[in-house]
Design a protein around this motif. Sequence first.
Motif, mmCIF file in Angstrom:
data_model
loop_
_atom_site.group_PDB
_atom_site.id
_atom_site.type_symbol
_atom_site.label_atom_id
_atom_site.label_comp_id
_atom_site.label_asym_id
_atom_site.label_seq_id
_atom_site.Cartn_x
_atom_site.Cartn_y
_atom_site.Cartn_z
ATOM 1 N N ARG A 28 0.834 -1.198 0.000
ATOM 2 C CA ARG A 28 0.000 0.000 0.000
ATOM 3 C C ARG A 28 0.872 1.253 0.000
ATOM 4 O O ARG A 28 1.998 1.233 0.503
ATOM 5 C CB ARG A 28 -0.870 0.024 1.254
ATOM 6 N N PRO A 29 0.365 2.366 -0.535
ATOM 7 C CA PRO A 29 1.158 3.601 -0.560
ATOM 8 C C PRO A 29 1.566 4.105 0.821
ATOM 9 O O PRO A 29 2.539 4.854 0.940
ATOM 10 C CB PRO A 29 0.229 4.603 -1.256
ATOM 11 N N ASP A 30 0.817 3.693 1.863
ATOM 12 C CA ASP A 30 1.143 4.184 3.204
ATOM 13 C C ASP A 30 2.012 3.204 3.991
ATOM 14 O O ASP A 30 2.126 3.303 5.209
ATOM 15 C CB ASP A 30 -0.132 4.486 3.988
ATOM 16 N N TYR A 31 2.674 2.266 3.298
ATOM 17 C CA TYR A 31 3.530 1.301 3.997
ATOM 18 C C TYR A 31 4.592 2.017 4.828
ATOM 19 O O TYR A 31 5.190 3.007 4.390
ATOM 20 C CB TYR A 31 4.230 0.366 3.008
ATOM 21 N N GLU A 32 4.844 1.467 6.012
ATOM 22 C CA GLU A 32 5.895 1.977 6.902
ATOM 23 C C GLU A 32 6.523 0.784 7.596
ATOM 24 O O GLU A 32 5.837 0.005 8.250
ATOM 25 C CB GLU A 32 5.289 2.941 7.929
ATOM 26 N N GLY A 33 7.835 0.634 7.440
ATOM 27 C CA GLY A 33 8.492 -0.508 8.067
ATOM 28 C C GLY A 33 10.000 -0.384 8.050
ATOM 29 O O GLY A 33 10.569 0.525 7.431
ATOM 30 N N GLN A 34 10.655 -1.314 8.751
ATOM 31 C CA GLN A 34 12.108 -1.292 8.921
ATOM 32 C C GLN A 34 12.666 -2.708 8.786
ATOM 33 O O GLN A 34 12.007 -3.690 9.160
ATOM 34 C CB GLN A 34 12.484 -0.778 10.318
ATOM 35 N N LEU A 35 13.887 -2.805 8.296
ATOM 36 C CA LEU A 35 14.595 -4.081 8.163
ATOM 37 C C LEU A 35 16.034 -3.881 8.602
ATOM 38 O O LEU A 35 16.698 -2.943 8.156
ATOM 39 C CB LEU A 35 14.551 -4.558 6.710
ATOM 40 N N CYS A 36 16.522 -4.753 9.459
ATOM 41 C CA CYS A 36 17.899 -4.662 9.948
ATOM 42 C C CYS A 36 18.464 -6.071 10.096
ATOM 43 O O CYS A 36 17.731 -7.015 10.431
ATOM 44 C CB CYS A 36 17.946 -3.928 11.289
ATOM 45 N N ALA A 37 19.759 -6.210 9.847
ATOM 46 C CA ALA A 37 20.393 -7.518 10.024
ATOM 47 C C ALA A 37 21.861 -7.348 10.380
ATOM 48 O O ALA A 37 22.525 -6.394 9.945
ATOM 49 C CB ALA A 37 20.258 -8.355 8.757
ATOM 50 N N TYR A 38 22.347 -8.267 11.175
ATOM 51 C CA TYR A 38 23.764 -8.395 11.506
ATOM 52 C C TYR A 38 24.242 -9.765 11.026
ATOM 53 O O TYR A 38 23.464 -10.739 11.018
ATOM 54 C CB TYR A 38 23.989 -8.352 13.017
ATOM 55 N N VAL A 39 25.509 -9.855 10.677
ATOM 56 C CA VAL A 39 26.140 -11.135 10.394
ATOM 57 C C VAL A 39 27.442 -11.184 11.178
ATOM 58 O O VAL A 39 28.303 -10.307 11.026
ATOM 59 C CB VAL A 39 26.388 -11.338 8.889
#
Length: 383
Positions: A28-39
């Motif tokens: 949707r146009p109002d999407y709001e989110g975050q993605l984070c990763a460590y290795v």
Amino acid sequence: MTQEIHGAVADGYEPVREEFAAFVAEERPDYEGQLCAYVHGRKVVDLWAGTADGGGSLYGVHSSTKGAAHLVAALLVQDGTLELDRKVTYYWPEFASEGKGSVTLRDLITHRAGLVGTDTGFTLAELADDRVVAERLADQRPFWRPGTAFGCHALVIGALTGEVVRRATGRTIQELHEERVRAPYGLDFFLGLPASQELRFRTTQPTAPTPKQRALLEEPPGGPHSLSSIAFNRQGPEPTDLGTLPNERVIRSRGPASIGGVASARGLAGLYAAAISEVDGKAPLLKPDTVAEFGQIHSAGYDLVARCHRSYGLGFQATADTWHPFLGAGAVGHGGAAGSQAFADPASGLAYGYTRRRSAFPGDAAPENDRLARAVQRAALTG
């Protein structure tokens, strides 16, 4: 209008950014989110969309809270303060009522105790207070013979574990999480959100269901007094709206250890990175043997509450079996009702965190986690 993707990835992780951008473009146009990763303790992915806040927004993470709570339990087992095969009554004598005297701590934290709720339900104020929930459950007759089956103790497992922790240490899970995990690593993962951090919190937005989905919500399988209704507190005088529960200030401020956590994707991933890897010169919180024991599958098969296949280690979901089969055996983590997901995969050294503002339907870890986590793992293995 396509959302702008903010943040950065390490060299070799450009395909993760591309996958995240492709997913956001489909949303949707109002999407709001975050993605984070460590290795192996190094941050390799830090992306967000829908805000221009530097990726610092905080979201209610629902059952992803259980991972933070049971990291504390794992630390106490590792210390020798808790023993998994001791009876719960060794720490908490009142728990013995209604035929629960034989339940061990191992039974309790693998969702095998049969205490998914109470006959009469909880008020919002009660759900916010782990000690009150524990007191109510000590008097409750189990809904199945302990040890014979399992079912997600969705709103109460943190209170049950937390009461054992409190009796053994004199400290709450929330206090120990702050002192041993959150503060030392500067993690944006709060079990009890301070008033000073309130402006960073983004209220969870429900997703409008389709007509077919609405029918399922209005007529949940099994009726108003089914195990599922009891476990999700839909049968009492104040039926719980699970999707928007973190929007209640009393839940955020008290941080109940089952569902009250508030975090960013950085906080989720950082917690699991700290659990299994050296981060910023600090040794891993857990020894390899502790990670292996807590990641070993203890309950697998038909979950009486979720009414589908689920697998649990000790307090954590068995992430490879329940969600992401491409991960290594022994991966530990927990998803949350609005769509959050967080886990550690010791085999690849991957620690992953994802949050979103608008609830995913029907709840739990959102479907996009599969493609996003797969992209991160692929980059980690080929990098």
